[in-house]
Enzyme design. Sequence first.
Site, PDB file in Angstrom:
ATOM      1  N   TRP A  42       4.160  -6.426  -5.928  1.00 33.65           N
ATOM      2  CA  TRP A  42       2.848  -6.284  -5.274  1.00 33.65           C
ATOM      3  C   TRP A  42       2.150  -5.044  -5.830  1.00 33.65           C
ATOM      4  O   TRP A  42       2.797  -4.050  -6.114  1.00 33.65           O
ATOM      5  CB  TRP A  42       3.038  -6.093  -3.763  1.00 33.65           C
ATOM      6  CG  TRP A  42       3.024  -7.345  -2.966  1.00 33.65           C
ATOM      7  CD1 TRP A  42       3.949  -8.356  -2.996  1.00 33.65           C
ATOM      8  CD2 TRP A  42       2.043  -7.732  -2.005  1.00 33.65           C
ATOM      9  NE1 TRP A  42       3.612  -9.332  -2.104  1.00 33.65           N
ATOM     10  CE2 TRP A  42       2.440  -8.984  -1.493  1.00 33.65           C
ATOM     11  CE3 TRP A  42       0.871  -7.164  -1.527  1.00 33.65           C
ATOM     12  CZ2 TRP A  42       1.705  -9.659  -0.521  1.00 33.65           C
ATOM     13  CZ3 TRP A  42       0.139  -7.822  -0.556  1.00 33.65           C
ATOM     14  CH2 TRP A  42       0.555  -9.066  -0.079  1.00 33.65           C
ATOM     15  N   SER A  84       7.872  -4.963  -1.339  1.00 33.41           N
ATOM     16  CA  SER A  84       8.616  -3.777  -0.872  1.00 33.41           C
ATOM     17  C   SER A  84       9.659  -4.135   0.178  1.00 33.41           C
ATOM     18  O   SER A  84      10.711  -3.502   0.246  1.00 33.41           O
ATOM     19  CB  SER A  84       7.636  -2.756  -0.303  1.00 33.41           C
ATOM     20  OG  SER A  84       6.792  -2.283  -1.336  1.00 33.41           O
ATOM     21  N   VAL A 105       4.671  -0.262  -3.482  1.00 31.85           N
ATOM     22  CA  VAL A 105       3.361   0.263  -3.083  1.00 31.85           C
ATOM     23  C   VAL A 105       2.851  -0.573  -1.925  1.00 31.85           C
ATOM     24  O   VAL A 105       2.616  -1.786  -2.079  1.00 31.85           O
ATOM     25  CB  VAL A 105       2.350   0.195  -4.256  1.00 31.85           C
ATOM     26  CG1 VAL A 105       0.952   0.637  -3.782  1.00 31.85           C
ATOM     27  CG2 VAL A 105       2.814   1.073  -5.409  1.00 31.85           C
ATOM     28  N   LEU A 106       2.750   0.063  -0.787  1.00 30.81           N
ATOM     29  CA  LEU A 106       2.231  -0.597   0.423  1.00 30.81           C
ATOM     30  C   LEU A 106       0.840  -0.050   0.695  1.00 30.81           C
ATOM     31  O   LEU A 106       0.635   1.171   0.729  1.00 30.81           O
ATOM     32  CB  LEU A 106       3.146  -0.321   1.616  1.00 30.81           C
ATOM     33  CG  LEU A 106       4.467  -1.104   1.607  1.00 30.81           C
ATOM     34  CD1 LEU A 106       5.523  -0.413   2.434  1.00 30.81           C
ATOM     35  CD2 LEU A 106       4.263  -2.529   2.074  1.00 30.81           C
ATOM     36  N   ILE A 107      -0.127  -0.944   0.842  1.00 32.61           N
ATOM     37  CA  ILE A 107      -1.509  -0.514   1.129  1.00 32.61           C
ATOM     38  C   ILE A 107      -1.934  -1.171   2.437  1.00 32.61           C
ATOM     39  O   ILE A 107      -1.799  -2.384   2.605  1.00 32.61           O
ATOM     40  CB  ILE A 107      -2.463  -0.920  -0.023  1.00 32.61           C
ATOM     41  CG1 ILE A 107      -2.015  -0.243  -1.340  1.00 32.61           C
ATOM     42  CG2 ILE A 107      -3.906  -0.515   0.312  1.00 32.61           C
ATOM     43  CD1 ILE A 107      -2.791  -0.671  -2.564  1.00 32.61           C
ATOM     44  N   HIS A 120       1.060  -5.423   9.563  1.00 30.42           N
ATOM     45  CA  HIS A 120       2.100  -5.754   8.556  1.00 30.42           C
ATOM     46  C   HIS A 120       2.551  -4.485   7.833  1.00 30.42           C
ATOM     47  O   HIS A 120       3.727  -4.217   7.669  1.00 30.42           O
ATOM     48  CB  HIS A 120       1.466  -6.751   7.576  1.00 30.42           C
ATOM     49  CG  HIS A 120       2.440  -7.558   6.811  1.00 30.42           C
ATOM     50  ND1 HIS A 120       2.161  -8.031   5.551  1.00 30.42           N
ATOM     51  CD2 HIS A 120       3.677  -8.006   7.094  1.00 30.42           C
ATOM     52  CE1 HIS A 120       3.191  -8.716   5.108  1.00 30.42           C
ATOM     53  NE2 HIS A 120       4.120  -8.714   6.029  1.00 30.42           N
TER      54      HIS A 120
HETATM   55  O1  LIG Z   1       1.548  -7.094   2.626  1.00 29.46           O
HETATM   56  N1  LIG Z   1       1.458  -6.193   1.849  1.00 29.46           N
HETATM   57  C1  LIG Z   1       2.418  -5.782   0.932  1.00 29.46           C
HETATM   58  C2  LIG Z   1       3.646  -6.438   0.719  1.00 29.46           C
HETATM   59  N2  LIG Z   1       3.948  -7.572   1.405  1.00 29.46           N
HETATM   60  C3  LIG Z   1       5.009  -8.485   1.002  1.00 29.46           C
HETATM   61  C4  LIG Z   1       6.362  -8.123   1.606  1.00 29.46           C
HETATM   62  O2  LIG Z   1       6.842  -6.908   1.007  1.00 29.46           O
HETATM   63  C5  LIG Z   1       7.376  -9.227   1.325  1.00 29.46           C
HETATM   64  O3  LIG Z   1       7.492  -9.411  -0.076  1.00 29.46           O
HETATM   65  C6  LIG Z   1       6.982 -10.537   1.967  1.00 29.46           C
HETATM   66  O4  LIG Z   1       6.680 -10.335   3.344  1.00 29.46           O
HETATM   67  C7  LIG Z   1       8.080 -11.604   1.851  1.00 29.46           C
HETATM   68  O5  LIG Z   1       9.252 -11.132   2.457  1.00 29.46           O
HETATM   69  N3  LIG Z   1       4.548  -5.939  -0.159  1.00 29.46           N
HETATM   70  C8  LIG Z   1       4.258  -4.806  -0.869  1.00 29.46           C
HETATM   71  O6  LIG Z   1       5.083  -4.359  -1.678  1.00 29.46           O
HETATM   72  N4  LIG Z   1       3.070  -4.154  -0.694  1.00 29.46           N
HETATM   73  C9  LIG Z   1       2.138  -4.595   0.182  1.00 29.46           C
HETATM   74  O7  LIG Z   1       1.069  -3.943   0.307  1.00 29.46           O
END
Ligand SMILES: O=Nc1c(NC[C@H](O)[C@H](O)[C@H](O)CO)[nH]c(=O)[nH]c1=O
EC number: 2.5.1.78
Length: 166
Positions: A27, A61, A90-92, A98
């Site tokens: 992501w 993540s 990287v989480l935004i 979420h």
């Molecule tokens: O939603 N935003 C993000 C995100 N969501 C997906 C989550 O990590 C996972 O892959 C799924 O829920 C499936 O399990 N993952 C990130 O790395 N950054 C984000 O900003």
Amino acid sequence: MAVKGLGKPDQVYDGSKIRVGIIHARWNRVIIDALVKGAIERMASLGVEENNIIIETVPGSYELPWGTKRFVDRQAKLGKPLDVVIPIGVLIKGSTMHFEYISDSTTHALMNLQEKVDMPVIFGLLTCMTEEQALARAGIDEAHSMHNHGEDWGAAAVEMAVKFGK
Ligand SMILES: O=Nc1c(NC[C@H](O)[C@H](O)[C@H](O)CO)[nH]c(=O)[nH]c1=O
């Protein structure tokens, strides 16, 4: 006087004998790639050999803790055990909760993972309120207002592996 930020290391650590795993989410890939590049470049400058940096990826993540555990186990089974691992994500913040739930649960899981894998797990998770914050911490915002945090993670990985290695 600058107060915030990483202080100078107490010495320069020689990374020539360590093997490092980088496992990164996919992501926000442009930011991820800059962070990974920064970590690799800093570790190379500290003597870590290119073939001793093993890279793996996971979807997001949230998959980092389990993916890291399996990545470490797999390298050990291959007879190429890691000395340290750097999960990068990287989480935004979006419009829901979420972000909060993934940030909190993944952070705790990565911290607790160190005991299970008996090696340093460097905290490479950016938890940003805006895309601009994330770009700045990867050193790729237009103003180049911050250094690439991936470089700090690479330096921390070498220090922790050399100083506290098995
Ligand atoms: O939603 N935003 C993000 C995100 N969501 C997906 C989550 O990590 C996972 O892959 C799924 O829920 C499936 O399990 N993952 C990130 O790395 N950054 C984000 O900003």
